[in-house]
Every structure is written in structure tokens, then in C-alpha cells.
Design an enzyme around this catalytic site. Structure first.
Site, PDB file in Angstrom:
ATOM      1  CB  CYS A   8       4.025   0.456  -4.392  1.00 11.97           C
ATOM      2  SG  CYS A   8       5.527   0.817  -3.453  1.00 11.97           S
ATOM      3  CB  CYS A  56       9.666  -5.436  -5.098  1.00 11.80           C
ATOM      4  SG  CYS A  56       8.303  -4.891  -4.022  1.00 11.80           S
TER       5      CYS A  56
END
Length: 353
Positions: free
Chosen positions: A102, A198
Site C-alpha cells: 500500500c 484494513c
């Protein structure tokens, strides 16, 4: 006046980062990256970091600071570059770190380019790490707060990215950050930190993989180092190197996953000694200074997030790096990152073979 794009997740760290940048005289633009639709990964909106509540929290702080605020839709990139890599790694018997992907592909690539389009000089995030400059070379260092240090997941940064990145929390502790948020009246001053991946907030990676891919993963054999059958596993995606719990196998000593072989759908188990290695190699290595040393050098290595650094000799190779550890490394998991430090400075990092 310099202009900075501040990544605001809705949490306390990024909120205080925005305030600190404003205090330094920057014109701040707040942005929340919408990385996925929660229905895509099978969760209700109230349980993940991409919830409407998080966006509202970030928007509230931005309004309190009087700064512009946007939501950027990066869901397609996130699904390809992060979720897709996560799935492929587990299906190949490896242990991925999606936070690193990410950072590499979203926060410091797509967001960096979006900042340039908006006329910003740099981006700022709530990461706990520090950037310095010496002789024209930018350096990445561990944070002052060792418990919160995030330099491990930032090893992929380039000189160009380091030159246009700000980590205003690098010299603060978490308690100091929360105190600033309280003093500024931020509604998220005591918001709980996100600890899980997440898009898998409950930590059940296997259930996520089955739900997301629509595939089932067949059982196979547990074997020992000599190939003797020990029992049956419930699908490769449910195990990682170093795992002890959930094996369902009783031995004369505690057993751990020491090897995963997708080609034969077998998992090798062994005692704690089977996890120990004095050397390992890594590929896809990023040298933060932009140049590769010509000779082996002494350093400290971390093979997991927040693992204790281990003294080692690091040798650059044509494929990446070879690491000879001073003391045995435990549970070297293919797919995870190894990050090389010298006195708290990140020298390089790569993916373990």
C-alpha cells in the site's frame, strides 16, 4: 508559502500530522484515500478503516483546521496492487505484507502524483519515522518512539519520494500525539488505533480469501522433515511459516510450520529448532540511497514488523542480498520483508525468498 498534501485516514496520527504541518507554515490540503468498497471485501461499513465514520472524522478535523479536504477514489489500484498481491502470495504459500504494498503503490506513488497535479510541493503522513538529509542524500530513520516505529514498512521509498515527503510525527511519542489532539479539541483524540489489515479487520485471512476469490482450498498432508505423514491440513492458506496454533497435531514437542509447498500441497512441521536459520536471501531489493554497496557490510536486520534487530553481515548479490546473521533468525517466512538498518537508518529492504 509551501503547499503540502496531507493523507488523513480519520485517525489521530494523521490529524495531528496535518496540524503540525500547518504550524510549520504550510498550506495544507487534506485527503482521504478511498481504497475499496467494503462490500467488495465482505464487511459492513462500520467495521473497517474505509468507513463513512472515518471519512467524517477526517473531514471534521480538516474543517477545524480550516483546510481544503478531498476524498480520492483509489479502489481499482488498491484491488490490483494490494489485494491482488495479497491473494497471490497466500495461494503461493508465502506470507505477504500488504501495508508495504500500500505504501509502495498507493501512498507514495498514486498519491504522490496526485499531489503534483494539485500543485503541492510534498505529501505528509502520520507515519512514525524520520527523514534527514546528508551530503545531498535523503535518509530514512526509525522513529523516536520505538514502540510505534513504522520505518520497516517504508523501505521502498526512493530518493525522489523522500525528497518530497514529510513525517511530522517522527520525533514524537504516541502519548504526545494524543495530548496535542486533546489540546486542539480533535474528536478523534482517543480513537483506537487500527491493528489488523484494513481489508481483513477480523484477522481471518482464510475466510477473506475464500470469500473474495470464491475458491476453496483443498486439504493436504502435514509431514515431518523426512516426509513422514503426520496428519492432514485444512488448506495452505490457513498457515504461515512459524505458526504453532491451530495445527491439530500432537507431537513429542511443540510443532511449528517450517515449510509450505504449494506444488505438492504439503506442509512440513518441526520443532522450534527447525525454524532457526543463520542465513537467508532477499529479492526485489530497494537501496534507499540509490546506489548498491560494492562490498559486504555489517548491519542490523529485521525480518518482521517490530521484530528485534539482529546483527548480520549483508552481501549485495546479482539477485538481491544475502544475509549472514550473527545469531539464528527464527521463522524466516518467504514473502515477508527483511529491512536492513545501520544505527537506526534504513539502508535497504527486500522480499524474503
Amino acid at each position: 508559502m509551501k503547499k503540502v498534501l496531507v493523507a488523513m485516514s480519520g485517525g489521530v496520527d494523521s490529524s495531528v500530522a496535518a496540524w503540525l504541518m500547518q504550524q510549520q507554515g504550510y498550506t495544507c490540503v487534506g485527503v482521504t484515500m478511498k481504497l475499496y468498497e467494503n462490500e467488495t471485501v465482505g464487511y459492513c461499513r462500520s467495521r473497517t478503516c474505509c468507513s463513512l465514520d472515518d471519512i467524517e472524522d477526517a473531514k471534521s478535523v480538516a474543517a477545524k483546521l480550516g483546510i481544503a479536504y478531498h476524498v480520492f477514489q483509489f479502489a481499482a489500484d488498491f484491488e490490483t496492487q494490494v489485494i491482488g498481491r495479497f491473494v497471490a502470495a497466500y495461494e503461493s504459500g508465502m506470507t505477504p505484507n500488504p501495508c508495504i504494498d500500500c505504501n509502495r503503490y498507493l501512498k507514495f506513488d498514486r498519491l504522490y502524483h496526485r499531489a503534483r497535479e494539485l500543485g503541492c510541493d510534498s505529501i505528509a503522513t502520520g507515519h512514525y519515522a524520520r527523514i534527514t538529509q546528508q551530503d545531498g542524500v535523503f535518509q530514512l530513520h526509525a522513529a523516536r518512539d520505538a514502540d510505534k516505529d513504522q520505518s520497516y514498512v517504508l523501505y521502498s521509498l526512493t530518493q525522489q519520494q523522500l525528497a518530497h515527503t514529510e513525517f511530522p510525527l517522527g520525533n514524537l511519542t504516541k502519548n504526545e500525539v494524543r495530548r496535542i489532539a486533546e489540546e486542539q479539541g480533535f474528536l478523534n483524540a482517543h480513537k483506537r488505533d487500527s491493528e489488523d489489515i484494513c481489508f481483513v479487520p477480523d484477522g481471518d485471512y482464510a475466510a477473506f480469501l475464500e470469500r473474495y476469490t470464491g475458491r476453496t482450498y483443498p486439504p493436504g498432508l502435514f509431514v515431518d522433515a523426512q516426509g513422514n505423514k503426520l496428519g492432514q491440513h485444512q488448506g495452505l492458506i490457513r498457515y504461515t511459516v512459524g505458526q504453532r496454533r491451530g495445527l491439530g497435531i500432537v507431537g513429542s514437542e511443540p510443532l511449528y510450520v517450517s515449510r509450505i509447498e504449494p506444488e505438492t500441497n504439503t506442509i512440513t512441521l518441526g520443532g522450534k529448532a527447525a525454524l532457526l536459520r543463520t542465513s537467508c536471501t532477499a529479492r526485489q531489493v530497494n537501496w534507499l540511497a540509490g546506489r548498491i554497496p560494492e562490498a559486504p557490510f555489517a548491519a542490523q536486520v529485521r525480518i518482521r514488523y517490530h521484530a528485534a534487530p539482529c546483527p548480520a553481515v549483508v552481501t549485495p548479490t546479482a539477485e538481491g542480498i544475502h544475509i549472514a546473521a550473527q545469531s539464528p533468525l527464527s521463522a524466516v517466512a518467504p514473502g515477508q520483508a527483511v529491512v536492513v538498518y545501520q544505527d537506526g537508518q534504513v539502508i535497504c529492504g527486500g522480499t524474503l525468498n
